[in-house]
Design a protein around this motif. Structure first.
Motif, PDB file in Angstrom:
ATOM      1  N   ALA A  57      13.948 -10.243  -0.514  1.00  0.00           N
ATOM      2  CA  ALA A  57      12.672 -10.843  -0.118  1.00  0.00           C
ATOM      3  C   ALA A  57      11.487 -10.075  -0.699  1.00  0.00           C
ATOM      4  O   ALA A  57      10.452 -10.668  -1.012  1.00  0.00           O
ATOM      5  CB  ALA A  57      12.577 -10.887   1.408  1.00  0.00           C
ATOM      6  N   LEU A  58      11.629  -8.764  -0.868  1.00  0.00           N
ATOM      7  CA  LEU A  58      10.503  -7.957  -1.347  1.00  0.00           C
ATOM      8  C   LEU A  58      10.517  -7.728  -2.851  1.00  0.00           C
ATOM      9  O   LEU A  58       9.550  -7.194  -3.393  1.00  0.00           O
ATOM     10  CB  LEU A  58      10.497  -6.600  -0.629  1.00  0.00           C
ATOM     11  CG  LEU A  58      10.218  -6.661   0.874  1.00  0.00           C
ATOM     12  CD1 LEU A  58      10.335  -5.276   1.469  1.00  0.00           C
ATOM     13  CD2 LEU A  58       8.853  -7.246   1.147  1.00  0.00           C
ATOM     14  N   ARG A  63       7.452  -6.663  -7.739  1.00  0.00           N
ATOM     15  CA  ARG A  63       7.339  -6.826  -9.192  1.00  0.00           C
ATOM     16  C   ARG A  63       5.940  -7.324  -9.571  1.00  0.00           C
ATOM     17  O   ARG A  63       5.326  -6.843 -10.525  1.00  0.00           O
ATOM     18  CB  ARG A  63       8.410  -7.803  -9.680  1.00  0.00           C
ATOM     19  CG  ARG A  63       8.512  -7.822 -11.182  1.00  0.00           C
ATOM     20  CD  ARG A  63       9.610  -8.770 -11.647  1.00  0.00           C
ATOM     21  NE  ARG A  63       8.966  -9.709 -12.537  1.00  0.00           N
ATOM     22  CZ  ARG A  63       8.881 -11.007 -12.349  1.00  0.00           C
ATOM     23  NH1 ARG A  63       9.436 -11.560 -11.324  1.00  0.00           N
ATOM     24  NH2 ARG A  63       8.257 -11.770 -13.202  1.00  0.00           N
ATOM     25  N   GLN A  64       5.428  -8.275  -8.796  1.00  0.00           N
ATOM     26  CA  GLN A  64       4.074  -8.776  -9.036  1.00  0.00           C
ATOM     27  C   GLN A  64       3.042  -7.673  -8.847  1.00  0.00           C
ATOM     28  O   GLN A  64       2.101  -7.554  -9.637  1.00  0.00           O
ATOM     29  CB  GLN A  64       3.768  -9.945  -8.088  1.00  0.00           C
ATOM     30  CG  GLN A  64       4.521 -11.208  -8.407  1.00  0.00           C
ATOM     31  CD  GLN A  64       4.136 -11.753  -9.762  1.00  0.00           C
ATOM     32  OE1 GLN A  64       2.965 -11.749 -10.145  1.00  0.00           O
ATOM     33  NE2 GLN A  64       5.120 -12.201 -10.526  1.00  0.00           N
ATOM     34  N   TYR A  65       3.213  -6.889  -7.816  1.00  0.00           N
ATOM     35  CA  TYR A  65       2.284  -5.794  -7.540  1.00  0.00           C
ATOM     36  C   TYR A  65       2.263  -4.800  -8.700  1.00  0.00           C
ATOM     37  O   TYR A  65       1.193  -4.395  -9.166  1.00  0.00           O
ATOM     38  CB  TYR A  65       2.680  -5.083  -6.240  1.00  0.00           C
ATOM     39  CG  TYR A  65       1.867  -3.853  -5.942  1.00  0.00           C
ATOM     40  CD1 TYR A  65       0.584  -3.964  -5.433  1.00  0.00           C
ATOM     41  CD2 TYR A  65       2.383  -2.588  -6.172  1.00  0.00           C
ATOM     42  CE1 TYR A  65      -0.173  -2.843  -5.165  1.00  0.00           C
ATOM     43  CE2 TYR A  65       1.628  -1.462  -5.913  1.00  0.00           C
ATOM     44  CZ  TYR A  65       0.354  -1.591  -5.400  1.00  0.00           C
ATOM     45  OH  TYR A  65      -0.384  -0.472  -5.156  1.00  0.00           O
ATOM     46  N   GLN A  68       0.597  -6.362 -11.752  1.00  0.00           N
ATOM     47  CA  GLN A  68      -0.857  -6.465 -11.561  1.00  0.00           C
ATOM     48  C   GLN A  68      -1.519  -5.101 -11.673  1.00  0.00           C
ATOM     49  O   GLN A  68      -2.618  -4.986 -12.212  1.00  0.00           O
ATOM     50  CB  GLN A  68      -1.164  -7.110 -10.215  1.00  0.00           C
ATOM     51  CG  GLN A  68      -0.885  -8.591 -10.190  1.00  0.00           C
ATOM     52  CD  GLN A  68      -1.059  -9.202  -8.808  1.00  0.00           C
ATOM     53  OE1 GLN A  68      -1.354  -8.506  -7.846  1.00  0.00           O
ATOM     54  NE2 GLN A  68      -0.875 -10.507  -8.718  1.00  0.00           N
ATOM     55  N   ARG A  69      -0.869  -4.062 -11.179  1.00  0.00           N
ATOM     56  CA  ARG A  69      -1.431  -2.709 -11.313  1.00  0.00           C
ATOM     57  C   ARG A  69      -1.508  -2.322 -12.792  1.00  0.00           C
ATOM     58  O   ARG A  69      -2.478  -1.723 -13.225  1.00  0.00           O
ATOM     59  CB  ARG A  69      -0.591  -1.684 -10.539  1.00  0.00           C
ATOM     60  CG  ARG A  69      -0.615  -1.837  -9.041  1.00  0.00           C
ATOM     61  CD  ARG A  69      -1.984  -1.768  -8.431  1.00  0.00           C
ATOM     62  NE  ARG A  69      -2.676  -0.552  -8.744  1.00  0.00           N
ATOM     63  CZ  ARG A  69      -3.958  -0.336  -8.525  1.00  0.00           C
ATOM     64  NH1 ARG A  69      -4.697  -1.286  -7.986  1.00  0.00           N
ATOM     65  NH2 ARG A  69      -4.511   0.796  -8.838  1.00  0.00           N
ATOM     66  N   ALA A  70      -0.473  -2.685 -13.560  1.00  0.00           N
ATOM     67  CA  ALA A  70      -0.490  -2.388 -14.999  1.00  0.00           C
ATOM     68  C   ALA A  70      -1.605  -3.170 -15.684  1.00  0.00           C
ATOM     69  O   ALA A  70      -2.307  -2.641 -16.564  1.00  0.00           O
ATOM     70  CB  ALA A  70       0.858  -2.721 -15.615  1.00  0.00           C
ATOM     71  N   GLU A  71      -1.795  -4.423 -15.293  1.00  0.00           N
ATOM     72  CA  GLU A  71      -2.862  -5.236 -15.872  1.00  0.00           C
ATOM     73  C   GLU A  71      -4.235  -4.678 -15.512  1.00  0.00           C
ATOM     74  O   GLU A  71      -5.138  -4.633 -16.352  1.00  0.00           O
ATOM     75  CB  GLU A  71      -2.735  -6.681 -15.381  1.00  0.00           C
ATOM     76  CG  GLU A  71      -3.694  -7.630 -16.040  1.00  0.00           C
ATOM     77  CD  GLU A  71      -3.493  -9.068 -15.580  1.00  0.00           C
ATOM     78  OE1 GLU A  71      -4.401  -9.873 -15.844  1.00  0.00           O
ATOM     79  OE2 GLU A  71      -2.457  -9.376 -14.978  1.00  0.00           O
ATOM     80  N   ILE A  72      -4.390  -4.231 -14.286  1.00  0.00           N
ATOM     81  CA  ILE A  72      -5.661  -3.630 -13.855  1.00  0.00           C
ATOM     82  C   ILE A  72      -5.945  -2.372 -14.657  1.00  0.00           C
ATOM     83  O   ILE A  72      -7.077  -2.154 -15.109  1.00  0.00           O
ATOM     84  CB  ILE A  72      -5.635  -3.344 -12.338  1.00  0.00           C
ATOM     85  CG1 ILE A  72      -5.722  -4.655 -11.567  1.00  0.00           C
ATOM     86  CG2 ILE A  72      -6.767  -2.407 -11.933  1.00  0.00           C
ATOM     87  CD1 ILE A  72      -5.475  -4.501 -10.076  1.00  0.00           C
TER      88      ILE A  72
END
Length: 158
Positions: A57-58, A63-65, A68-72
């Motif tokens: 479930a997590l 993975r999205q988190y 997104q941190r890498a993109e930020i």
């Protein structure tokens, strides 16, 4: 004392009774251990199932988190580069506001000379041949292209 009482106190009867009691205790303890084992196995299986469900479930949100941190981080790096470029352009703009810098750049880039000065352009004959044949108009000075355009238009009229 009858046969029954004598039989009750006989060694063989006592040993037989003692063996049966011991066997019953061992059997009870084994069944308790097996019951405990089966309960622990069921609990462990349930715990493993819950943990696997949580991981599944997590997995996607984590993975999205991370992505997104890498993109930020990448966007912050780009923003810092853009700030540095803006600062460079502000410095360049300030330099171009200075008349002495503008005159220097005009003289260098456009080969202008001040009144009374004689301008010379030294051209390596080998480099001139090579630039005309290989690189074309982009590699030549701007005034050479202008004169070539004037010459071509002059030739077409005749």
């Amino acid at each position: 004392m009858g046969v029954k009482d004598r039989d009750r106190f006989s060694t063989a009867t006592r040993l037989k009774l003692l063996g049966e009691q011991t066997a019953a205790r061992v059997y009870r303890s084994q069944t308790k251990r097996q019951a405990r084992r089966s309960r622990l196995t069921g609990r462990a299986a349930l715990l493993a199932l819950v943990l696997c469900s949580l991981i599944v479930a997590l997995a996607y949100p984590i993975r999205q988190y991370v992505s997104q941190r890498a993109e930020i981080a990448d966007l912050e790096r780009q923003q810092e580069q853009a700030r540095a470029r803006v600062e460079q352009l502000r410095d360049l703009k300030a330099r171009w506001q200075d008349d002495a810098y503008a005159k220097q750049q005009i003289r260098e880039r456009l080969h202008y000379v001040m009144p009374g000065e004689t301008g010379y352009v030294v051209i390596d004959p080998d480099a001139a041949k090579q630039s005309r044949t290989n690189l074309g108009a982009a590699a030549r000075p701007w005034y050479a292209n202008v004169w070539d355009g004037v010459d071509k238009s002059d030739r077409s009229d005749r």
